[in-house]
Design an enzyme around this catalytic site. Structure first.
Site, PDB file in Angstrom:
ATOM      1  N   TYR A  70      -2.869  11.818   5.898  1.00  0.00           N
ATOM      2  CA  TYR A  70      -3.369  10.493   6.403  1.00  0.00           C
ATOM      3  C   TYR A  70      -2.314   9.251   5.892  1.00  0.00           C
ATOM      4  O   TYR A  70      -1.870   9.268   5.030  1.00  0.00           O
ATOM      5  CB  TYR A  70      -4.714  10.005   5.939  1.00  0.00           C
ATOM      6  CG  TYR A  70      -4.718   8.365   6.162  1.00  0.00           C
ATOM      7  CD1 TYR A  70      -5.276   8.081   7.561  1.00  0.00           C
ATOM      8  CD2 TYR A  70      -4.478   7.594   5.074  1.00  0.00           C
ATOM      9  CE1 TYR A  70      -5.332   6.728   7.729  1.00  0.00           C
ATOM     10  CE2 TYR A  70      -4.609   6.101   5.625  1.00  0.00           C
ATOM     11  CZ  TYR A  70      -4.788   5.944   6.745  1.00  0.00           C
ATOM     12  OH  TYR A  70      -5.110   4.549   6.992  1.00  0.00           O
TER      13      TYR A  70
ATOM     14  N   GLU B 189      -8.841   1.513  -1.709  1.00  0.00           N
ATOM     15  CA  GLU B 189      -9.815   1.260  -0.519  1.00  0.00           C
ATOM     16  C   GLU B 189     -10.414   2.633   0.202  1.00  0.00           C
ATOM     17  O   GLU B 189      -9.788   3.668   0.072  1.00  0.00           O
ATOM     18  CB  GLU B 189      -8.708   0.905   0.664  1.00  0.00           C
ATOM     19  CG  GLU B 189      -9.222   0.871   1.948  1.00  0.00           C
ATOM     20  CD  GLU B 189      -8.213   0.367   2.908  1.00  0.00           C
ATOM     21  OE1 GLU B 189      -7.008  -0.007   2.692  1.00  0.00           O
ATOM     22  OE2 GLU B 189      -8.341   0.463   3.943  1.00  0.00           O
TER      23      GLU B 189
ATOM     24  N   ASP C 283      -5.084   3.845  -0.209  1.00  0.00           N
ATOM     25  CA  ASP C 283      -6.094   3.905   0.894  1.00  0.00           C
ATOM     26  C   ASP C 283      -6.471   5.385   0.881  1.00  0.00           C
ATOM     27  O   ASP C 283      -5.812   6.222   1.284  1.00  0.00           O
ATOM     28  CB  ASP C 283      -5.876   3.550   2.390  1.00  0.00           C
ATOM     29  CG  ASP C 283      -6.871   3.956   3.346  1.00  0.00           C
ATOM     30  OD1 ASP C 283      -8.007   4.057   2.873  1.00  0.00           O
ATOM     31  OD2 ASP C 283      -6.690   3.323   4.348  1.00  0.00           O
TER      32      ASP C 283
ATOM     33  N   ARG D 146       0.882  -1.278  -0.112  1.00  0.00           N
ATOM     34  CA  ARG D 146      -0.017  -0.036   0.089  1.00  0.00           C
ATOM     35  C   ARG D 146       0.978   1.341   0.057  1.00  0.00           C
ATOM     36  O   ARG D 146       1.766   1.441   0.809  1.00  0.00           O
ATOM     37  CB  ARG D 146      -1.007  -0.020   1.367  1.00  0.00           C
ATOM     38  CG  ARG D 146      -2.022   0.982   1.037  1.00  0.00           C
ATOM     39  CD  ARG D 146      -2.711   1.154   2.726  1.00  0.00           C
ATOM     40  NE  ARG D 146      -1.826   2.082   3.423  1.00  0.00           N
ATOM     41  CZ  ARG D 146      -2.527   2.617   4.696  1.00  0.00           C
ATOM     42  NH1 ARG D 146      -3.765   2.616   5.144  1.00  0.00           N
ATOM     43  NH2 ARG D 146      -1.618   3.455   5.446  1.00  0.00           N
TER      44      ARG D 146
ATOM     45  N   HIS E  57      -8.974   6.900   2.469  1.00  0.00           N
ATOM     46  CA  HIS E  57      -9.704   7.173   3.854  1.00  0.00           C
ATOM     47  C   HIS E  57     -10.625   8.034   3.698  1.00  0.00           C
ATOM     48  O   HIS E  57     -11.205   9.024   4.406  1.00  0.00           O
ATOM     49  CB  HIS E  57      -8.490   7.575   4.773  1.00  0.00           C
ATOM     50  CG  HIS E  57      -8.413   7.013   5.851  1.00  0.00           C
ATOM     51  ND1 HIS E  57      -8.722   7.315   7.046  1.00  0.00           N
ATOM     52  CD2 HIS E  57      -8.057   5.751   6.450  1.00  0.00           C
ATOM     53  CE1 HIS E  57      -8.783   6.575   8.018  1.00  0.00           C
ATOM     54  NE2 HIS E  57      -8.115   5.523   7.858  1.00  0.00           N
TER      55      HIS E  57
HETATM   56 CO    CO Z   1      -7.629   1.465   5.759  1.00  0.00          CO
END
Ligand code: CO
Length: 365
Positions: A119, A198, A172, A107, A174
């Site tokens: 993030y 994600e 991700d 990731r 988020h």
């Molecule tokens: Co996550």
């Protein structure tokens, strides 16, 4: 502490005198029996009891939990690791390091130039707890979608150039994007062939994902904050997602995860359980048994097996080699919990961050 109180004050008295082998009846009693159902506190409490009951049943049978679920679908569990950097080159350097350790799925998160904190990227702070020092209040982060879009396209374009075509890449978001922004991002990332994108967008309204799905073939994953199968029912049965990321601790334990897994299999949705550092080794072990069994397992998020404090409390024998994890064959979950060691580490209040747009509007963290 709310979960502890729920277990001590509400659940534990109902368990006295029951047969711990009646996992299904106890799960149904705690879930269906309660007038006020669901929610993160209730479901984490049910999950804790449920995981303990599967552990007990395994110990009675002398079998690891994955054997009670039906036995193996695979010899090992594929992991994805995190590469987080303050710049794109730093992120890719970390990714290369993980590939050198044998990870085949990574990731990628990188700081957004022009925003003070991003993030997943904490620079020299080792974690969010460290960030809050001795005056714990939610740290504040800010968000700008245009600034983010520039960074994220650069990140994946450069990643494919530097890391090559054979590593699986993940990202991700988020929940920072609106539905149409998420659709656009999925489309822009298509040339870089992600394993999944994600939490591209909140899905409190599950139909939101239809809009994203209609516009992109980038595979979509969501579910780490979900408490029940109902939170992902529409997402799964409409095939709006490719991976369901529920975690044993937050979604009602092994009993509930098994049900979500079988439901997802009917729609060719695979599992990719959440693996954040706030999930304990007991949760990771539960995932290892589910992942070893589930015919439709996809991939397991992995951020390491915990720091020294964690290892002083939990004893477990999960083997990690070349980006793969091997389940314990000890009876039950294969995790022991040292209550005396835990008592040496009293609870300390701390928060996850909150996020605002640059004009101050509260946003999704
Ligand atoms: Co996550």
């Amino acid at each position: 502490m709310a979960v502890v109180a729920y277990i001590q004050e509400h659940v534990a008295p109902c368990l006295i005198g029951r047969n711990p082998q009646d996992i299904e009846d106890i799960w149904q009693y705690l879930y269906r029996g309660a007038y006020w159902r669901k929610g993160p506190v209730t479901m984490a409490a049910i999950a804790a009891i449920d995981m303990a009951l599967w552990d007990i049943k395994g110990k009675i049978a002398g079998l690891p939990v994955y054997q009670l679920l039906g036995g193996r679908s695979r010899k090992a569990v594929r992991l994805y690791a995190h590469a987080n950097g303050t710049t794109v080159p730093e992120t890719l350097e970390k990714a290369q390091g993980l590939m050198d350790q044998g990870f085949s799925a990574i990731r990628l998160q990188s700081a957004v130039p022009g925003l003070p904190v991003t993030y997943g990227v904490l620079g020299d702070k080792k974690d969010y707890y460290d960030l809050q020092g001795n005056r714990p209040l939610p740290p504040e982060e800010s968000w700008s979608t245009p600034k983010y879009f520039q960074m994220v396209i650069e990140l994946f374009k450069t990643a494919r150039e530097k890391l090559g075509p054979n590593v699986d890449l993940l990202h991700d978001v988020h929940n920072r994007l609106t539905p149409i922004e998420a659709a656009r991002l999925g489309k822009m990332l298509e040339p870089y062939n992600l394993l999944f994108l994600e939490d591209a967008c909140m899905a409190e309204n599950q139909e939101t994902y239809k809009l994203i799905r209609d516009h992109t073939t980038t595979p979509l994953a969501i579910g780490e904050t979900y408490n029940t199968i109902w939170d992902c029912k529409d997402l799964i049965q409409n095939q709006w997602i490719d991976y369901i990321r529920t975690a044993a601790t937050h979604a009602g334990g092994i009993t509930a995860m098994r049900r979500i897994t079988d439901f997802a299999a009917m729609f060719q949705v695979r599992t990719a359980p959440h693996g954040a550092p706030d999930l304990s080794p007991a949760c990771f072990a539960a995932h290892m048994h589910l992942n070893t069994w589930a015919p439709n397992f996809g991939i397991q998020e992995f951020v390491g097996l915990g720091n020294a404090e964690m290892r002083s409390v939990f004893n477990y024998d999960i083997k990690i080699e070349d980006g793969m994890a091997y389940v314990s064959d000890s009876p039950g979950l294969g995790v022991d919990f040292d209550e005396d060691a835990a008592a040496q580490l009293p609870y300390k209040r701390s928060y996850l961050p909150v996020s605002r747009l640059e004009d101050g509007t509260m946003w999704n963290w």
